[in-house]
Design an enzyme around this catalytic site. Sequence first.
Site, PDB file in Angstrom:
ATOM      1  N   HIS A 290       0.831  -1.203   0.000  1.00  0.00           N
ATOM      2  CA  HIS A 290       0.000   0.000   0.000  1.00  0.00           C
ATOM      3  C   HIS A 290       0.867   1.255   0.000  1.00  0.00           C
ATOM      4  O   HIS A 290       1.543   1.544   0.992  1.00  0.00           O
ATOM      5  CB  HIS A 290      -0.892  -0.029   1.236  1.00  0.00           C
ATOM      6  CG  HIS A 290      -1.847   1.100   1.342  1.00  0.00           C
ATOM      7  ND1 HIS A 290      -1.821   2.009   2.372  1.00  0.00           N
ATOM      8  CD2 HIS A 290      -2.875   1.476   0.529  1.00  0.00           C
ATOM      9  CE1 HIS A 290      -2.785   2.889   2.218  1.00  0.00           C
ATOM     10  NE2 HIS A 290      -3.436   2.589   1.103  1.00  0.00           N
TER      11      HIS A 290
ATOM     12  N   HIS B 185      -1.437  10.796  -2.733  1.00  0.00           N
ATOM     13  CA  HIS B 185      -2.750  10.449  -2.214  1.00  0.00           C
ATOM     14  C   HIS B 185      -3.636  11.663  -1.995  1.00  0.00           C
ATOM     15  O   HIS B 185      -4.769  11.723  -2.458  1.00  0.00           O
ATOM     16  CB  HIS B 185      -2.610   9.680  -0.901  1.00  0.00           C
ATOM     17  CG  HIS B 185      -3.924   9.324  -0.270  1.00  0.00           C
ATOM     18  ND1 HIS B 185      -4.596  10.179   0.590  1.00  0.00           N
ATOM     19  CD2 HIS B 185      -4.709   8.218  -0.380  1.00  0.00           C
ATOM     20  CE1 HIS B 185      -5.724   9.622   0.976  1.00  0.00           C
ATOM     21  NE2 HIS B 185      -5.824   8.425   0.403  1.00  0.00           N
TER      22      HIS B 185
END
Length: 277
Positions: free
Chosen positions: A26, A68
Site C-alpha cells: 500500500h 494520495h
Amino acid sequence: MRRTPRIRRARQQQAESRTRPQVVAHRGSSHDTPEHTLAAYVKALDEGADALECDVRLTADGHLVCVHDRNLKRTAANSGIVSTMNLAELDELDFASWKDPWSELDDEAPSRNPQDGKVLTLRKLLETVADYDRHVELAIETKHPTRYGGLVERRLVETLGDFGWTGADSPARVMSFSLNAMNRVRRLAPDLQVVMLVDKAHHWPVLRPMVADDWIIGPGVEELRDHPGLGRHLAKAGREIHVWTVNTAEDLEICLDLGVSAVISDRPKYMLELLGG
C-alpha cells in the site's frame, strides 16, 4: 494469542490448496518508508511484495503523479494543490522528510538520497515494475472528485497503453471509490480489471445492481470487522475480494476466513511472514 495459531491453521489450509492472498504494498512499504516514493516501492519489491498499490492525480501540465492527498500539506509541507501545479514545481518539493523530521539531527540515522524524496510519476513506477526481475502487478487508484474529471482515467489508460498493459493479460488493475470512474475505464479498456472500492458497508446494497459480475470488490478491513455481514455476503456471492488496509494479524485472519484474493498492506514484509512467505 488465540489468533496467531488460527492464522497458522488457515495458512496451512491455503498451502494445501496451493493458494494464498496476493500481498499488495500500500503506497509502497509505507509503514517504514515515506509513502509513494520510489524508495518505498523498491523496498516493497525487495521484501517480496506480489503487487504495488498507488494513488494517482493529474498535474496541471498533464502528468500522472503518485500522490494520495489533494493538497501537499501532509507529505510535502506545502500548501499547494496537486492539480494546480506543474510537474516541475512538484519536483522541487521534498516528499520524504515528513516521515522522519528529526533524521538530520540523528547521527546514527542512515543517510538519505535526496532523489528518494522526489515526487514519483506513474510512468517511472511503471518503468520500475516493467524492468524488475520478476512478475509484479499494480493496483492503481484514481482519486475523485477532481477538477479534471474523466481526463484522469483517459490519461491513465493511455499511459498503460504505452506499456501494452490494457488487455486481459495486463499486470495492472484500476481502482476507485467512484462508480463513474470505473465505468469510464471499462469503456476505454474493456478487458482491464477494475476494483470497485467500498468504504462504507451500507453503500454496497446501492452499488450492487450497478456493478458488473466480473468487477473485483475492494472493502476496507474496518468495515469487514465492524459489519461482518458484508464480507459474508460478498463471499457467498462468489465475488473476488481485495481488502485494504491490512496491517495486523487479526485483520489478516478476517481476510483468510473470507478467502480474499488480495490484501493491501503498509507492511508487506510482515504480511508475507504471517503467510509463510
